[in-house]
Design a protein around this motif. Structure first.
Motif, short mmCIF file in Angstrom:
data_model
loop_
_atom_site.label_atom_id
_atom_site.label_comp_id
_atom_site.label_asym_id
_atom_site.label_seq_id
_atom_site.Cartn_x
_atom_site.Cartn_y
_atom_site.Cartn_z
N SER A 123 59.27 23.83 -8.54
CA SER A 123 59.31 24.10 -7.09
C SER A 123 58.46 23.08 -6.34
CB SER A 123 58.80 25.51 -6.80
OG SER A 123 59.61 26.47 -7.43
N LYS A 124 57.28 22.80 -6.88
CA LYS A 124 56.40 21.81 -6.25
C LYS A 124 57.06 20.42 -6.26
CE LYS A 124 51.72 19.90 -6.22
NZ LYS A 124 52.20 18.57 -5.85
N LYS A 160 59.59 20.20 -3.52
CA LYS A 160 58.92 20.07 -2.22
C LYS A 160 58.38 18.65 -2.04
CE LYS A 160 55.56 22.33 0.75
NZ LYS A 160 54.71 23.52 0.95
N HIS A 186 59.39 15.81 0.83
CA HIS A 186 58.43 15.12 1.70
C HIS A 186 58.57 13.60 1.55
CE1 HIS A 186 55.63 18.86 1.92
NE2 HIS A 186 56.57 18.89 2.84
N ILE A 237 64.14 24.71 -1.10
CA ILE A 237 62.80 24.09 -1.04
C ILE A 237 62.89 22.63 -0.63
CG2 ILE A 237 60.83 23.36 -2.45
CD1 ILE A 237 61.22 25.99 -4.06
N ASP A 270 63.96 22.34 3.11
CA ASP A 270 62.85 22.67 4.02
C ASP A 270 61.80 21.57 4.04
OD1 ASP A 270 63.98 25.09 4.78
OD2 ASP A 270 62.86 26.27 3.31
N ALA A 271 61.46 21.04 2.87
CA ALA A 271 60.42 20.01 2.79
C ALA A 271 60.85 18.73 3.49
CB ALA A 271 60.07 19.74 1.34
#
Length: 194
Positions: free
Chosen positions: A22-23, A26, A30, A51, A54-55
């Protein structure tokens, strides 16, 4: 060197057991937004798909979601994207994702992710395209996939050159450099053959 302005990311529509995945989703989102690279993905708001979307949006990036109507109708689509395309079938979804992307990155995922990945690799093997494909073997998630490829080579069903059709990286930090050093695409895709 390939100029990547629009990147298709294949990944899971479920939340993983390993929260590091998940990280990673994300962080990649970004990176895309921060480098002005548009995300093209399957249009969902669930799992790693949600995820990364959204990121990317959080980092002021553009996100193009492409989802078939039957999934949109059961309310799994992401409604806050730069563009959301509702198409008539899974095939139309994959076709549009291909058309809207300069390259492909594969994060951890399930059967759908495998389907999309195998199709892009197969199309490249058939010389229908030569867009870069990056398999992110984060925490050795795709190790069994690589083992399967080697098994198919050993059994004579696949040539060892299959590993020239995609690049394997082990970390998020390797993705953008791998894309930047990819040769420019030379094949003009013929959609009628796909």
């Amino acid at each position: 060197m390939t100029k990547i302005s629009s990147l298709c990311v294949y990944c899971g529509s479920r939340m993983p057991v390993n929260t590091a995945f998940s990280k990673a989703a994300k962080d990649l989102g970004h990176q895309l937004g921060g480098n002005n690279i548009q995300l093209v993905y399957g249009g969902g708001h669930v799992g790693l798909m949600g995820i990364i979307a959204d990121a990317t949006l959080e980092a002021n990036g553009n996100v193009i979601g492409i989802i078939p109507g039957h999934l949109h109708d059961i309310e799994v689509s992401h409604e806050n994207l730069t563009e959301l395309h509702v198409v008539d079938s899974m095939h139309s979804r994959k076709q549009m994702m291909f058309e809207r992307s300069d390259a492909f990155v594969v994060l951890p995922g399930g059967i759908g992710t495998l389907d999309e990945t195998f199709e892009m690799i197969t199309w490249r093997q058939l010389k229908l395209h030569d867009k870069p494909i990056i398999l992110v073997n984060f925490q050795d998630y795709w190790g069994p996939f690589i083992d399967l490829m080697n098994h198919m080579i050993d059994q004579g069903f696949v040539e060892k050159e299959v590993f020239e059709l995609f690049e394997v990286v082990n970390s998020l930090e390797e993705i953008l450099p791998a894309l930047q050093r990819s040769p420019d695409a030379e094949i003009q895709p013929d959609i009628s053959k796909m």
